[in-house]
Design an enzyme around this catalytic site. Structure first.
Site, PDB file in Angstrom:
ATOM      1  N   ARG A 105      57.139  37.560  47.734  1.00 36.23           N
ATOM      2  CA  ARG A 105      55.905  38.031  48.371  1.00 36.23           C
ATOM      3  C   ARG A 105      54.864  36.932  48.226  1.00 36.23           C
ATOM      4  NH1 ARG A 105      51.436  41.461  45.979  1.00 36.23           N
ATOM      5  NH2 ARG A 105      50.105  41.706  47.794  1.00 36.23           N
ATOM      6  N   HIS A 148      44.802  38.067  50.919  1.00 36.78           N
ATOM      7  CA  HIS A 148      44.775  38.250  49.460  1.00 36.78           C
ATOM      8  C   HIS A 148      43.500  37.553  48.958  1.00 36.78           C
ATOM      9  CE1 HIS A 148      47.532  39.055  45.806  1.00 36.78           C
ATOM     10  NE2 HIS A 148      46.355  38.691  45.307  1.00 36.78           N
ATOM     11  N   GLU A 193      45.194  44.915  47.960  1.00 30.40           N
ATOM     12  CA  GLU A 193      44.232  45.556  47.076  1.00 30.40           C
ATOM     13  C   GLU A 193      42.814  45.611  47.649  1.00 30.40           C
ATOM     14  OE1 GLU A 193      44.527  43.625  43.264  1.00 30.40           O
ATOM     15  OE2 GLU A 193      46.580  44.270  42.958  1.00 30.40           O
ATOM     16  N   ASN A 319      50.586  48.267  43.604  1.00 35.99           N
ATOM     17  CA  ASN A 319      50.421  47.366  42.456  1.00 35.99           C
ATOM     18  C   ASN A 319      49.918  48.193  41.278  1.00 35.99           C
ATOM     19  OD1 ASN A 319      50.941  45.422  44.364  1.00 35.99           O
ATOM     20  ND2 ASN A 319      48.915  44.475  44.302  1.00 35.99           N
ATOM     21  N   TYR A 321      49.135  48.235  36.932  1.00 33.95           N
ATOM     22  CA  TYR A 321      49.023  47.464  35.694  1.00 33.95           C
ATOM     23  C   TYR A 321      48.743  48.296  34.443  1.00 33.95           C
ATOM     24  CZ  TYR A 321      49.361  43.263  38.461  1.00 33.95           C
ATOM     25  OH  TYR A 321      49.851  42.295  39.294  1.00 33.95           O
ATOM     26  N   GLU A 377      53.479  44.595  43.002  1.00 39.56           N
ATOM     27  CA  GLU A 377      53.068  43.826  41.817  1.00 39.56           C
ATOM     28  C   GLU A 377      53.187  44.696  40.582  1.00 39.56           C
ATOM     29  OE1 GLU A 377      49.125  42.069  41.787  1.00 39.56           O
ATOM     30  OE2 GLU A 377      49.369  41.380  43.865  1.00 39.56           O
TER      31      GLU A 377
HETATM   32  O1  IFM Z   1      46.400  38.210  39.811  1.00 37.57           O
HETATM   33  C1  IFM Z   1      46.119  39.459  40.336  1.00 37.57           C
HETATM   34  C2  IFM Z   1      46.554  39.533  41.786  1.00 37.57           C
HETATM   35  O2  IFM Z   1      45.962  38.552  42.558  1.00 37.57           O
HETATM   36  C3  IFM Z   1      46.174  40.866  42.369  1.00 37.57           C
HETATM   37  N1  IFM Z   1      46.654  41.953  41.547  1.00 37.57           N
HETATM   38  C4  IFM Z   1      46.388  41.885  40.138  1.00 37.57           C
HETATM   39  C5  IFM Z   1      46.820  40.550  39.580  1.00 37.57           C
HETATM   40  C6  IFM Z   1      46.544  40.488  38.067  1.00 37.57           C
HETATM   41  O3  IFM Z   1      45.198  40.683  37.818  1.00 37.57           O
END
Ligand code: IFM
Length: 471
Positions: A105, A148, A193, A319, A321, A377
């Site tokens: 990606r 992005h 995002e 995505n 985290y 992600e």
């Molecule tokens: O590095 C970033 C990415 O560009 C977008 N999503 C979160 C990642 C980590 O913060």
């Protein structure tokens, strides 16, 4: 457990925690990850890796401008050189292929491929053509994100995402790219995002262009989503064989107590992080609770906008985290209440794989038209060091294993998840945190540009090799 990430590894055998040959990554035999058609890849983004910001006619982006302002980015870092991928792309693709990763990606830098009058920049376009053709030669599935975060500065000078016209300029850009690159892209993502672009860029100013006003954030979000909606039919017309989608970052919010006020706070947190984006895309309306949180910030929406925004998608990129523990702020909103004694990453983010499973299964209930999902992600930052040519990123190995288990649980609960991209292929420019935070499965020495495959990447490669051999 103390607030010390290494403590979690006390339970692992010494051989594993030293990163020796023992394999703490390979998923269990009944995991959906063993399915050959579950795509496993890695992700990057243009401004974070390319460098070469003044080469071959590339124009300035909002991140060139923002990172040049003292105090905006840790240590004054910028993306001027980054991983020098613009010059090292061939070796980087070799590295990706040698790890057996099946998907890549990447994103396109809008300021590299067209000028302020919309005239294509051949040299910039040729870079992406070479890159994508090589990926196809290697048999790698290509996911291309159009935006992005590196908005051309000339568009920001005319209001950026606060100006409705930017959405139409984005559709022109999508038209150019899909005419030029048709046949080399398996899946197009319009935006990465939008929450970050709208909220961090226009709501709290932590990201470029650095504006801070909730009203700006909701209007910028509307124009971002409109840009997405205008681009989708253009992509469909120019490149019918590819999939079309969008990538959203999602956040888990959990209540600090059982009180109704804290439960409501956690709900509002998820409205602000998830429903703000997913409701317009999948239901064709903004969640009204958002405007309880931010009274008086309703964006200007013209007739037909919500239909444009909610056109069907082929896939939704997710995505994920971390989670945030929240309590009521005593008024309309929520406040973060960081939990003590939990495992965290170099970003300070809590490691909470269940959040990914819970959000995915929740979306399946909330959105009856939820498209097939790719985890576009997932990953973590750690302060990785090269020792004797090796990088022992033990926490990342455990992190990935646990998050992939959460994905497997969501699949078993009926969510249609078709793939997973590691964030990131290599260490890179982590926006306001510069180069200090290392998210890669490949280490980058920024003084020499030497790449060193981390132990996590070796284990992913080993798994992929085994899976291929069994197929
Ligand atoms: O590095 C970033 C990415 O560009 C977008 N999503 C979160 C990642 C980590 O913060």
């Amino acid at each position: 457990m103390a607030n010390d990430a290494s403590a979690v590894f006390d339970t692992l055998s010494p051989a594993v925690s030293k990163g020796s040959l023992a394999d703490p990554f390979t998923p269990p035999a009944d995991s959906a990850l063993w399915r050959k058609n579950f795509l496993l890849g890695a992700a990057t983004a243009s401004y974070q890796i390319e460098g070469a910001v003044n080469e071959d006619g590339r124009l300035p982006s909002i991140w060139d401008t923002f990172s040049a302002i003292p105090g905006k980015v840790l240590a004054g870092d910028t993306g001027a050189v980054a991983c020098d991928h613009y010059h090292r792309w061939e070796a980087d693709i070799e590295m990706l292929a040698s790890l057996g990763l099946e998907g890549y990606r990447l994103s396109i830098a809008w300021p590299r491929v067209m000028d302020a009058a919309g005239v294509p920049n051949r040299k910039g376009l040729d870079f992406y053509k070479r890159l994508l053709n090589r990926l196809k030669e290697k048999g790698i599935t290509t996911f291309v994100t159009l935006y992005h975060w590196d908005l051309p500065q000339h568009l920001e000078d005319r209001g950026g995402w606060l100006n409705r016209d930017t959405a139409y300029r984005f559709a022109d850009y999508a038209d150019l790219m899909s005419r030029e690159l048709a046949g080399t892209v398996d899946a197009w993502a319009t935006l990465n995002e939008p929450w970050c672009s709208a909220y961090l860029g226009y709501g709290n100013g932590h990201h470029a262009p650095g504006l801070a006003n909730d009203r700006f954030a909701t209007q910028a979000m509307h124009h971002l989503l409109l840009a997405h909606g205008l681009a989708v039919p253009v992509l469909r017309a120019n490149d019918p064989a590819s999939q079309k989608g969008i990538v959203a970052n999602i956040g888990r919010g959990t209540p600090n107590s059982d009180s109704a006020a804290d439960q409501r706070a956690a709900h509002l947190f998820e409205v602000q992080h998830n429903a703000w984006i997913l409701d317009p895309l999948l239901k064709g309306s903004y969640p009204q609770d958002l405007f309880e949180l931010w009274p008086g910030t309703e964006p200007l929406v013209l007739d037909g906008d919500m239909e444009t925004i909610s056109a069907p998608l082929d896939f939704l990129g997710i995505n994920y985290y971390f989670r945030t523990n929240v309590a009521s702020d005593g008024a309309h909103g929520f406040r973060d209440v960081p939990l003590e004694g939990v495992e965290r990453t170099q970003m300070g983010w809590e490691v909470y794989p269940d959040g990914l499973r819970d959000l995915l299964t929740g979306f399946k209930k909330t959105y009856h038209n939820l498209p097939p999902i790719y985890i576009t992600e997932n990953g973590m930052a750690s302060d990785d060091q090269v020792t004797d040519g090796h990088v022992d990123d033990t926490q990342r190995i455990s992190f990935l294993k646990r998050h992939l288990a959460a994905v497997d649980q969501a699949i078993k609960a009926g969510v249609d998840i078709r793939g997973y991209f590691l964030w990131s292929l290599m260490d890179n420019f982590e926006w306001a945190f510069g180069y200090e935070r290392r998210f890669g499965v490949v280490h980058v020495d920024y003084s020499t540009q030497k790449r060193t495959v981390k132990h996590s990447a070796e284990l992913v490669a080993k798994f992929l090799k085994e899976r291929k051999a069994r197929a």
